[in-house]
Design an enzyme around this catalytic site. Structure first.
Site, PDB file in Angstrom:
ATOM      1  N   LEU A  19       0.847  -1.107   0.100  1.00  0.00           N
ATOM      2  CA  LEU A  19       0.101   0.099   0.041  1.00  0.00           C
ATOM      3  C   LEU A  19       0.821   1.340   0.141  1.00  0.00           C
ATOM      4  CD1 LEU A  19      -2.864  -0.728   2.449  1.00  0.00           C
ATOM      5  CD2 LEU A  19      -2.792  -0.983   0.114  1.00  0.00           C
ATOM      6  N   LYS A  71      15.210  -6.656   4.280  1.00  0.00           N
ATOM      7  CA  LYS A  71      15.164  -5.523   5.389  1.00  0.00           C
ATOM      8  C   LYS A  71      16.662  -6.010   6.042  1.00  0.00           C
ATOM      9  CE  LYS A  71      10.627  -4.403   6.411  1.00  0.00           C
ATOM     10  NZ  LYS A  71       9.469  -4.463   7.376  1.00  0.00           N
ATOM     11  N   GLY A 132       5.848 -14.691  16.658  1.00  0.00           N
ATOM     12  CA  GLY A 132       6.681 -14.424  15.548  1.00  0.00           C
ATOM     13  C   GLY A 132       8.046 -13.846  15.925  1.00  0.00           C
TER      14      GLY A 132
HETATM   15  P1  NDP Z   1       9.052 -12.232   8.189  1.00  0.00           P
HETATM   16  O1  NDP Z   1       8.768 -13.120   6.908  1.00  0.00           O
HETATM   17  O2  NDP Z   1      10.294 -11.694   8.518  1.00  0.00           O
HETATM   18  O3  NDP Z   1       8.269 -13.219   9.373  1.00  0.00           O
HETATM   19  C1  NDP Z   1       7.230 -13.944   9.004  1.00  0.00           C
HETATM   20  C2  NDP Z   1       6.974 -14.594  10.551  1.00  0.00           C
HETATM   21  O4  NDP Z   1       5.718 -15.270  10.423  1.00  0.00           O
HETATM   22  C3  NDP Z   1       7.966 -15.443  11.138  1.00  0.00           C
HETATM   23  O5  NDP Z   1       7.947 -15.157  12.351  1.00  0.00           O
HETATM   24  C4  NDP Z   1       7.386 -16.980  10.636  1.00  0.00           C
HETATM   25  O6  NDP Z   1       7.761 -18.008  11.564  1.00  0.00           O
HETATM   26  C5  NDP Z   1       5.888 -16.502  10.984  1.00  0.00           C
HETATM   27  N1  NDP Z   1       4.906 -17.546   9.825  1.00  0.00           N
HETATM   28  C6  NDP Z   1       4.984 -17.461   8.744  1.00  0.00           C
HETATM   29  N2  NDP Z   1       4.347 -18.479   8.254  1.00  0.00           N
HETATM   30  C7  NDP Z   1       3.840 -19.103   9.508  1.00  0.00           C
HETATM   31  C8  NDP Z   1       2.903 -20.177   9.911  1.00  0.00           C
HETATM   32  N3  NDP Z   1       2.433 -21.050   9.016  1.00  0.00           N
HETATM   33  N4  NDP Z   1       2.887 -20.727  11.149  1.00  0.00           N
HETATM   34  C9  NDP Z   1       3.579 -20.079  12.222  1.00  0.00           C
HETATM   35  N5  NDP Z   1       4.105 -18.864  11.744  1.00  0.00           N
HETATM   36  C10 NDP Z   1       4.419 -18.498  10.606  1.00  0.00           C
HETATM   37  O7  NDP Z   1       7.861 -11.233   7.929  1.00  0.00           O
HETATM   38  P2  NDP Z   1       7.696  -9.750   8.723  1.00  0.00           P
HETATM   39  O8  NDP Z   1       8.231 -10.008  10.319  1.00  0.00           O
HETATM   40  O9  NDP Z   1       8.473  -8.575   7.979  1.00  0.00           O
HETATM   41  O10 NDP Z   1       6.235  -9.559   8.336  1.00  0.00           O
HETATM   42  C11 NDP Z   1       5.375 -10.231   9.185  1.00  0.00           C
HETATM   43  C12 NDP Z   1       3.720  -9.741   9.284  1.00  0.00           C
HETATM   44  O11 NDP Z   1       3.837  -8.363   9.464  1.00  0.00           O
HETATM   45  C13 NDP Z   1       3.395  -9.352   7.650  1.00  0.00           C
HETATM   46  O12 NDP Z   1       2.169  -9.866   7.638  1.00  0.00           O
HETATM   47  C14 NDP Z   1       3.685  -8.297   7.208  1.00  0.00           C
HETATM   48  O13 NDP Z   1       2.721  -7.786   6.283  1.00  0.00           O
HETATM   49  C15 NDP Z   1       3.472  -7.529   8.634  1.00  0.00           C
HETATM   50  N6  NDP Z   1       4.016  -6.427   8.692  1.00  0.00           N
HETATM   51  C16 NDP Z   1       3.384  -5.084   8.899  1.00  0.00           C
HETATM   52  C17 NDP Z   1       3.894  -3.796   8.979  1.00  0.00           C
HETATM   53  C18 NDP Z   1       3.074  -2.638   9.278  1.00  0.00           C
HETATM   54  O14 NDP Z   1       3.535  -1.517   9.212  1.00  0.00           O
HETATM   55  N7  NDP Z   1       1.901  -2.860   9.590  1.00  0.00           N
HETATM   56  C19 NDP Z   1       5.368  -3.711   8.985  1.00  0.00           C
HETATM   57  C20 NDP Z   1       5.968  -4.979   8.645  1.00  0.00           C
HETATM   58  C21 NDP Z   1       5.562  -6.279   8.676  1.00  0.00           C
HETATM   59  P3  NDP Z   1       8.862 -18.857  11.053  1.00  0.00           P
HETATM   60  O15 NDP Z   1      10.301 -18.192  11.486  1.00  0.00           O
HETATM   61  O16 NDP Z   1       8.535 -20.180  11.776  1.00  0.00           O
HETATM   62  O17 NDP Z   1       8.786 -18.991   9.600  1.00  0.00           O
END
Ligand code: NDP
Length: 288
Positions: A19, A71, A132
């Site tokens: 967005l 990042k 997470g």
């Molecule tokens: P990352 O890819 O770095 O991390 C993803 C996280 O989600 C990890 O902890 C991962 O666990 C977990 N995860 C993914 N799939 C599963 C699953 N099936 N079951 C359990 N855990 C799962 O992403 P980000 O941290 O950058 O972003 C995470 C979320 O936050 C996204 O939805 C993003 O859109 C949102 N976000 C929002 C922002 C905002 O400004 N509002 C800013 C940044 C992000 P594992 O390590 O086990 O894979």
């Protein structure tokens, strides 16, 4: 002689749901500047050429955002890091100086704090549970740990436990993490005793996603923050609301990090009327 349009944008992969263009292009229009915010979906093997070109003095690119999965990866291309991004070791905003030097900032963390402040959520002395341990968790855990209003405790659960272990080992070299505990199940987060629950996982983005938290653990004294903003109400937020908890999605964080990024690029404060335009542009995209 007409000046060339300045291009801003976001690098990441995938980028289809970003967005940021809507928010920043609304700001450029309101500010009457000849600039455009674009998507740069990049594969990892294209990063080094992209950054090489960015240093060219004829490049039209004036500033960038960075999202999943780059990042942390972009750190190696920065000439310097702002102090906060150095603590977090993740960059989501790149400022390009006149001599094409790249400075890495993290505006996710202050964006998150600014939204909490707007919501009047206090963190000092609170018990925080985090789902997470990805890039956004890294920013949130670090920032919550270095502010004067530091929570009393932070418990983190991640599906892949080695990711938390690595994160804490690395963070522990830069900041005090004595109040942080990694747990091996959602149950062990003790959400029933927590004051604040933050979902930083991508679980909840899709209709078919199950909620990671059992409804029985949610309660009316809890504040639940979901970084996901589309859908505006994830299953977690809907369940929490039903239990009487206060809730918020991450649209405010997205907005504040975007304002901060724009202020870094423009090297000036953004007036409230332009901020309103940015926020309305976001809210129009995501039915609140
Ligand atoms: P990352 O890819 O770095 O991390 C993803 C996280 O989600 C990890 O902890 C991962 O666990 C977990 N995860 C993914 N799939 C599963 C699953 N099936 N079951 C359990 N855990 C799962 O992403 P980000 O941290 O950058 O972003 C995470 C979320 O936050 C996204 O939805 C993003 O859109 C949102 N976000 C929002 C922002 C905002 O400004 N509002 C800013 C940044 C992000 P594992 O390590 O086990 O894979």
């Amino acid at each position: 002689m007409s000046k060339e349009k300045i291009i801003y944008g976001i690098i990441g992969n995938p980028l289809t749901h970003s967005l940021s263009p809507v928010m920043h292009n609304a700001a450029f229009k309101a500010l009457e500047v000849d600039a455009e915010y674009q998507l740069f979906p990049l594969n990892e093997q294209d990063l080094s050429v992209f950054f090489e070109n960015l240093r060219d003095k004829n490049s039209p690119i004036g500033g960038l955002n960075v999202t999943v999965p780059y990042k942390e990866k972009v750190l190696e291309y920065m000439d310097s890091l702002a102090p906060l991004s150095q603590k977090i070791m993740a960059v989501n905003t790149i400022v390009i100086s006149k001599d094409r030097q790249l400075v890495g900032y993290n505006t996710d963390a202050p964006g998150f704090l600014a939204h909490l402040a707007e919501l009047q959520i206090e963190t000092a002395g609170k018990r925080v549970a985090i789902l997470g341990a990805g890039g956004s968790a890294r920013a949130i855990i670090t920032t919550l740990s270095i502010i004067p209003e530091r929570p009393d405790s932070i418990k983190i659960y991640n599906r892949t436990s080695s990711r938390i272990d690595n994160l804490l080992m690395e963070l522990g070299q830069r900041i005090d993490i004595s109040h942080i505990e990694s747990v091996n199940s959602v149950d062990a987060l003790n959400i029933e005793l927590a004051d604040i629950l933050i979902n930083t996982t991508s679980i909840g983005l899709h209709e078919e996603d199950l909620c990671l938290v059992d409804a029985d653990h949610l309660h009316s004294n809890l504040f639940v923050y979901d970084l996901i903003y589309n859908p505006a109400e994830s299953k977690l937020l809907a369940l929490a609301k039903k239990k009487g908890a206060r809730t918020a999605n991450g649209l405010g964080m997205l907005f504040y990090q975007g304002v901060l990024a724009l202020e870094h690029w423009a090297e000036t404060r953004i007036e409230d009327d332009v901020k309103m335009i940015m926020r309305h542009a976001l809210e129009k995209e995501v039915a609140q």
